[in-house]
Design an enzyme around this catalytic site. Sequence first.
Site, PDB file in Angstrom:
ATOM      1  N   HIS A 257     -11.774   7.354 -25.863  1.00  0.00           N
ATOM      2  CA  HIS A 257     -12.227   6.355 -26.821  1.00  0.00           C
ATOM      3  C   HIS A 257     -11.074   5.697 -27.584  1.00  0.00           C
ATOM      4  O   HIS A 257     -11.298   4.891 -28.481  1.00  0.00           O
ATOM      5  CB  HIS A 257     -13.178   7.047 -27.810  1.00  0.00           C
ATOM      6  N   LYS A 259      -7.831   3.448 -28.894  1.00  0.00           N
ATOM      7  CA  LYS A 259      -7.381   2.058 -28.858  1.00  0.00           C
ATOM      8  C   LYS A 259      -5.960   2.039 -29.400  1.00  0.00           C
ATOM      9  O   LYS A 259      -5.747   1.970 -30.612  1.00  0.00           O
ATOM     10  CB  LYS A 259      -8.264   1.154 -29.722  1.00  0.00           C
ATOM     11  N   ASP A 264       7.878  -1.444 -27.781  1.00  0.00           N
ATOM     12  CA  ASP A 264       9.312  -1.133 -27.900  1.00  0.00           C
ATOM     13  C   ASP A 264       9.592   0.104 -28.766  1.00  0.00           C
ATOM     14  O   ASP A 264      10.735   0.307 -29.198  1.00  0.00           O
ATOM     15  CB  ASP A 264      10.089  -2.330 -28.466  1.00  0.00           C
ATOM     16  N   HIS A 433     -18.153  -1.809 -37.903  1.00  0.00           N
ATOM     17  CA  HIS A 433     -17.683  -0.870 -36.882  1.00  0.00           C
ATOM     18  C   HIS A 433     -16.482  -0.053 -37.367  1.00  0.00           C
ATOM     19  O   HIS A 433     -15.929   0.752 -36.626  1.00  0.00           O
ATOM     20  CB  HIS A 433     -17.310  -1.672 -35.625  1.00  0.00           C
ATOM     21  N   LYS A 435     -13.996   2.666 -39.078  1.00  0.00           N
ATOM     22  CA  LYS A 435     -14.007   4.123 -39.251  1.00  0.00           C
ATOM     23  C   LYS A 435     -12.932   4.475 -40.280  1.00  0.00           C
ATOM     24  O   LYS A 435     -11.762   4.645 -39.949  1.00  0.00           O
ATOM     25  CB  LYS A 435     -13.724   4.838 -37.927  1.00  0.00           C
ATOM     26  N   ASP A 440      -9.996  10.475 -53.028  1.00  0.00           N
ATOM     27  CA  ASP A 440      -9.285  10.395 -54.310  1.00  0.00           C
ATOM     28  C   ASP A 440      -8.304   9.225 -54.384  1.00  0.00           C
ATOM     29  O   ASP A 440      -7.345   9.252 -55.174  1.00  0.00           O
ATOM     30  CB  ASP A 440      -8.551  11.708 -54.597  1.00  0.00           C
TER      31      ASP A 440
END
Length: 455
Positions: A257, A259, A264, A433, A435, A440
């Site tokens: 999953h 991404k 470089d 979408h 996440k 704190d």
Amino acid sequence: MGTNIKRLIWLIFIIAVALLMRTGFEILFGNYSTTHSVPQTLIIGIRFVATIIVILIWIGIVIRAEQTVSKIPWLILLTLEPFVGLGLFLTFGRSFRKSGRYLEHPKTHDGKYLTHEPTTDFNNPLYTDIDSEITDIYKAAFNFTNHHAYINDSEVQVLTDGANKFPKLIEELKSATSFILMQYYIIRTDKIGKEVLSTLRNKAKEGVQVYLIYDAIGSVFLNHSYMKSLRQSGVNIVANDKVYFGFFNTRINYRNHRKVTVIDGKSAFIGGMNLGDEYNNRTSKFGYFRDTHLLIKGHAVLSLTQLFFRDWYYNTGKLIEDEMYFQSQPVSASGLVQFVPSGPDFKYPPIRNIYVKMINNAKHSIKIMTPYIALDQQMITSFVVAAKSGVDIKIIIPGIPDKHSIYAVTKSFIEELLEAGIKVYFYQKGFCHAKVFIVDDNLASCGTYNLDNRS
């Protein structure tokens, strides 16, 4: 709806499905046996072998070191419908850590792929001068994953939608002079997909080393002719875990999953956005598409380089260790940056366990954005205890769902969270979408991890 009632409904549903499967199986088998001659000894033999296999699997599930609630559906299904249950279990229920794919790639185990990453010394004054409750979280993440906690040498920029991410991504890709590493769960050969992929093609023609990984299930609708032209231009491409036959194949269940993009060894991208027009708000299916991605610069890029080559090794059998890929440079910044991978290859789920520790350590506030919620009992307990301790907990979930069945699961947890004093907000502008997990206001996590059992 109370937790016990929800579980009862799920159990009734599982039993009903199992009984329907059994009825359908008996009807089909009865119709077949009336038109074909089937030896009775063969029927008895098949039933006997299947029963023995089911019993062995049943015992194996019982002795698994995991929560009882996650075992119950399999145990009921295998008891009431052993034939169908056996097929489903062999496809979706087997442990990845016992699969040939895991055992045949020993360098993926216990951080053995981290051949160029430093070991974190948490006794160093740089770390001991920080609040111990903060460094304890990084220490736990290090002990789970062996990924270094980079201090005062890496910076992170937050990108809050495709309009912020994709121009920066293309700009960084065009500046590449040595190598590009790119990995996505979903790649589409739509407008933004082709714009990014054509940049990879051009860089490969210039002599830049380009490596691309896409997930074979997540990117199932890729234009293969287009991908073939990329390969011919010099782009090294691998499909993660191709599935040629779905039944009894754990590849259906265990997908990649991530991404990740590394340029470089100087800059890197990671977060929730895949490579497709909806992530760039060029399609109106869900309204405005809200997501969060990160642009990282500095020494911490080294971790993502190592992680990419770990996945390349898993799919090709070749672990790339050439020094040219591990020349990350520090930047002037303050704070800690650490990458925490997770997946079925870990005995204990690192991100989930770190989140539990973050919740338990919270003193003032917890702020979460997640598209999906499916919490285990320990995480629910941690949230409830934190809320009852006076921690202000706010959770943003989508107001517009992308998958209605999964959205129903997400909403089934809301009442219990609200009863504990946790505030839940619905994102109304479109589909959210992102996440994001903030504790704190001084510790944050962002990546590809959803707040559910599957992640």
